[in-house]
Design a protein around this motif. Structure first.
Motif, PDB file in Angstrom:
ATOM      1  N   ASP A   1     -10.585   1.341   4.264  1.00 26.61           N
ATOM      2  CA  ASP A   1     -11.061   0.282   2.856  1.00 26.61           C
ATOM      3  C   ASP A   1     -11.553  -1.040   3.716  1.00 26.61           C
ATOM      4  O   ASP A   1     -12.238  -1.663   2.757  1.00 26.61           O
ATOM      5  CB  ASP A   1      -9.926   0.098   2.123  1.00 26.61           C
ATOM      6  CG  ASP A   1      -9.491   1.232   1.165  1.00 26.61           C
ATOM      7  OD1 ASP A   1     -10.477   1.929   1.032  1.00 26.61           O
ATOM      8  OD2 ASP A   1      -8.526   1.270   0.710  1.00 26.61           O
TER       9      ASP A   1
ATOM     10  N   LYS B   1     -10.089   4.369  -7.464  1.00 26.90           N
ATOM     11  CA  LYS B   1     -10.928   3.958  -6.528  1.00 26.90           C
ATOM     12  C   LYS B   1     -12.262   3.610  -6.832  1.00 26.90           C
ATOM     13  O   LYS B   1     -12.666   4.042  -7.814  1.00 26.90           O
ATOM     14  CB  LYS B   1     -10.683   4.623  -5.032  1.00 26.90           C
ATOM     15  CG  LYS B   1     -11.166   5.922  -5.379  1.00 26.90           C
ATOM     16  CD  LYS B   1     -10.946   6.741  -3.980  1.00 26.90           C
ATOM     17  CE  LYS B   1     -11.329   8.387  -4.175  1.00 26.90           C
ATOM     18  NZ  LYS B   1     -11.087   9.092  -2.999  1.00 26.90           N
TER      19      LYS B   1
ATOM     20  N   ILE C   1      -5.619   2.069   4.326  1.00 21.85           N
ATOM     21  CA  ILE C   1      -5.708   0.688   4.541  1.00 21.85           C
ATOM     22  C   ILE C   1      -7.043   0.492   5.419  1.00 21.85           C
ATOM     23  O   ILE C   1      -7.992  -0.677   5.180  1.00 21.85           O
ATOM     24  CB  ILE C   1      -4.464  -0.170   5.167  1.00 21.85           C
ATOM     25  CG1 ILE C   1      -3.286   0.187   4.188  1.00 21.85           C
ATOM     26  CG2 ILE C   1      -4.647  -1.391   5.615  1.00 21.85           C
ATOM     27  CD1 ILE C   1      -1.902  -0.314   4.764  1.00 21.85           C
TER      28      ILE C   1
ATOM     29  N   THR D   1      -7.614  -3.400  -2.767  1.00 23.33           N
ATOM     30  CA  THR D   1      -7.317  -3.077  -1.463  1.00 23.33           C
ATOM     31  C   THR D   1      -6.314  -3.880  -0.726  1.00 23.33           C
ATOM     32  O   THR D   1      -6.301  -5.170  -0.789  1.00 23.33           O
ATOM     33  CB  THR D   1      -8.471  -2.500  -0.912  1.00 23.33           C
ATOM     34  OG1 THR D   1      -9.428  -3.577  -0.676  1.00 23.33           O
ATOM     35  CG2 THR D   1      -9.301  -1.288  -1.409  1.00 23.33           C
ATOM     36  N   ASN D   2      -5.796  -3.415   0.371  1.00 22.66           N
ATOM     37  CA  ASN D   2      -4.969  -4.472   1.015  1.00 22.66           C
ATOM     38  C   ASN D   2      -5.351  -5.630   1.578  1.00 22.66           C
ATOM     39  O   ASN D   2      -5.077  -6.822   1.363  1.00 22.66           O
ATOM     40  CB  ASN D   2      -4.171  -3.647   2.133  1.00 22.66           C
ATOM     41  CG  ASN D   2      -2.956  -4.215   2.622  1.00 22.66           C
ATOM     42  OD1 ASN D   2      -3.099  -5.203   3.506  1.00 22.66           O
ATOM     43  ND2 ASN D   2      -1.796  -3.466   2.580  1.00 22.66           N
TER      44      ASN D   2
ATOM     45  N   SER E   1       0.653  -1.104   0.164  1.00 15.82           N
ATOM     46  CA  SER E   1       0.060   0.087  -0.097  1.00 15.82           C
ATOM     47  C   SER E   1       0.745   1.243  -0.076  1.00 15.82           C
ATOM     48  O   SER E   1       0.510   2.188  -0.509  1.00 15.82           O
ATOM     49  CB  SER E   1      -0.969   0.039   1.198  1.00 15.82           C
ATOM     50  OG  SER E   1      -1.779  -0.918   1.267  1.00 15.82           O
TER      51      SER E   1
ATOM     52  N   ARG F   1      -8.102   0.716  -4.497  1.00 11.34           N
ATOM     53  CA  ARG F   1      -7.604   2.017  -4.046  1.00 11.34           C
ATOM     54  C   ARG F   1      -6.114   2.249  -4.933  1.00 11.34           C
ATOM     55  O   ARG F   1      -5.556   1.250  -5.126  1.00 11.34           O
ATOM     56  CB  ARG F   1      -7.020   1.464  -2.387  1.00 11.34           C
ATOM     57  CG  ARG F   1      -6.255   2.546  -1.985  1.00 11.34           C
ATOM     58  CD  ARG F   1      -6.943   3.893  -1.611  1.00 11.34           C
ATOM     59  NE  ARG F   1      -7.832   3.868  -0.939  1.00 11.34           N
ATOM     60  CZ  ARG F   1      -8.385   4.997  -0.353  1.00 11.34           C
ATOM     61  NH1 ARG F   1      -8.669   6.072  -1.111  1.00 11.34           N
ATOM     62  NH2 ARG F   1      -9.458   4.628   0.531  1.00 11.34           N
TER      63      ARG F   1
ATOM     64  N   ASP G   1     -14.190  -1.118   0.733  1.00 13.10           N
ATOM     65  CA  ASP G   1     -13.890  -0.895  -0.606  1.00 13.10           C
ATOM     66  C   ASP G   1     -13.023  -1.934  -0.950  1.00 13.10           C
ATOM     67  O   ASP G   1     -12.256  -2.579  -0.431  1.00 13.10           O
ATOM     68  CB  ASP G   1     -13.183   0.492  -0.734  1.00 13.10           C
ATOM     69  CG  ASP G   1     -13.687   1.163  -1.979  1.00 13.10           C
ATOM     70  OD1 ASP G   1     -14.097   0.530  -2.963  1.00 13.10           O
ATOM     71  OD2 ASP G   1     -13.854   2.364  -1.946  1.00 13.10           O
TER      72      ASP G   1
END
Length: 298
Positions: free
Chosen positions: A116, A238, A113, A131-132, A70, A126, A123
């Motif tokens: 999300d 995003k 992080i 996302t992470n 990230s 990103r 979410d």
């Protein structure tokens, strides 16, 4: 992360603080000789190199991979640029400001992080990538954010050189205050609790943005709200329209897109007015950043 705090942190490391200018400076100030695009590329490269060196792959490998995933996923590095430009404005230099700039970006990445996560904004996208938590799982994503938060303060404390210890301590205090229960966390909590509410006024919304993203980046936050309504996921990097789905309180929702744009313009002008007493050559990067944030497209 607070732009006001970001600038304050870097300024504390030398002597003072203040503000932000544009996406393509020829559009708004054709007489200017400041090459903002070159400045932005150069500073972003410097910040990326510093971040890459700061968070290396080591054991436990998975957590460091998640942190780097990230942290090094891209982004324009506007917050660290603000730190560096503000430091340079008041007599400092890039090496002096870089640890603070990196610390701010680490904390900003942590906030993304965590934002999300399924328990927050839930979410999947990103900066144009999964996302992470989609890549490493929710447990590791939480810990990656925690690790970045802790390491930000360690890095600022041990890596800052050429600065009086008292100023470093003040910078750490400013940074901690900006993200705690009276700063970023306060804004996030009120934001979460406001989802779906029908009777929310501008004062309530301002509290969210002042605390969640901070005073000198309010213009950017307003523009973020507009972009969420008007841009696609590919353009934003995003998921677009998430604020509408979650029924979040935003400026476009309360006052409409056009009035939101006018508000962003007003905040941009106010930010630039705060720079009027400084050397204009040194202030040029901050003025350019203000215009960039207010007029950006993603």
């Amino acid at each position: 992360m607070s732009s006001k705090r970001s600038i304050s942190i870097s300024a504390v490391l030398t002597k003072e603080e203040e503000t932000l200018r544009e996406e393509d400076n020829s559009n708004t100030n054709p007489k200017s000789t400041f090459d903002f695009k070159s400045y932005m590329i150069h500073k972003a490269n410097s910040v990326n190199q510093a971040l890459d060196g700061a968070v290396s792959i080591r054991e436990p490998r998975k957590i460091h991979e998640a942190m780097r995933y990230s942290l090094l996923a891209g982004g324009k590095r506007v917050r660290p640029m603000l730190c560096i430009a503000a430091c340079e404005l008041v007599g400092g230099d890039e090496p002096m400001a870089m640890p603070a700039a990196c610390a701010v970006e680490m904390i900003h990445t942590m906030s993304l992080i965590h934002d999300d996560l399924p328990c927050m904004d839930n979410d999947d996208l990103r900066r144009g990538k999964p996302t992470n938590h989609k890549v490493f799982g929710e447990d590791v994503a939480v810990l990656a954010g925690d690790s970045l938060l802790a390491f930000a303060f360690e890095y600022l404390a041990v890596s800052t050189v050429g600065v009086a210890p008292a100023r470093v301590i003040r910078a750490i205090g400013e940074l901690a205050k900006s993200i705690g229960s009276e700063g970023l966390v306060a804004g996030q909590v009120v934001d979460i609790n406001s989802e779906g509410l029908k009777d929310v006024g501008l004062e309530h919304l301002e509290f969210i943005h002042v605390h969640k993203t901070a005073a000198l980046l309010e213009a950017a936050v307003v523009v973020d709200d507009i972009l969420d309504v008007t841009k696609s996921s590919n353009e934003l990097g995003k998921t677009a329209g998430k604020d509408l789905v979650a029924d979040k309180v935003t400026y476009p929702k309360l006052i409409g897109i056009e009035q939101s744009r006018e508000f962003a313009k007003k905040l941009n002008q106010e930010a630039q007015e705060q720079l009027s007493g400084f050397d204009q050559a040194k202030a040029a990067p901050l003025i350019a950043l203000a215009n960039y944030i207010a007029h950006r497209q993603n």
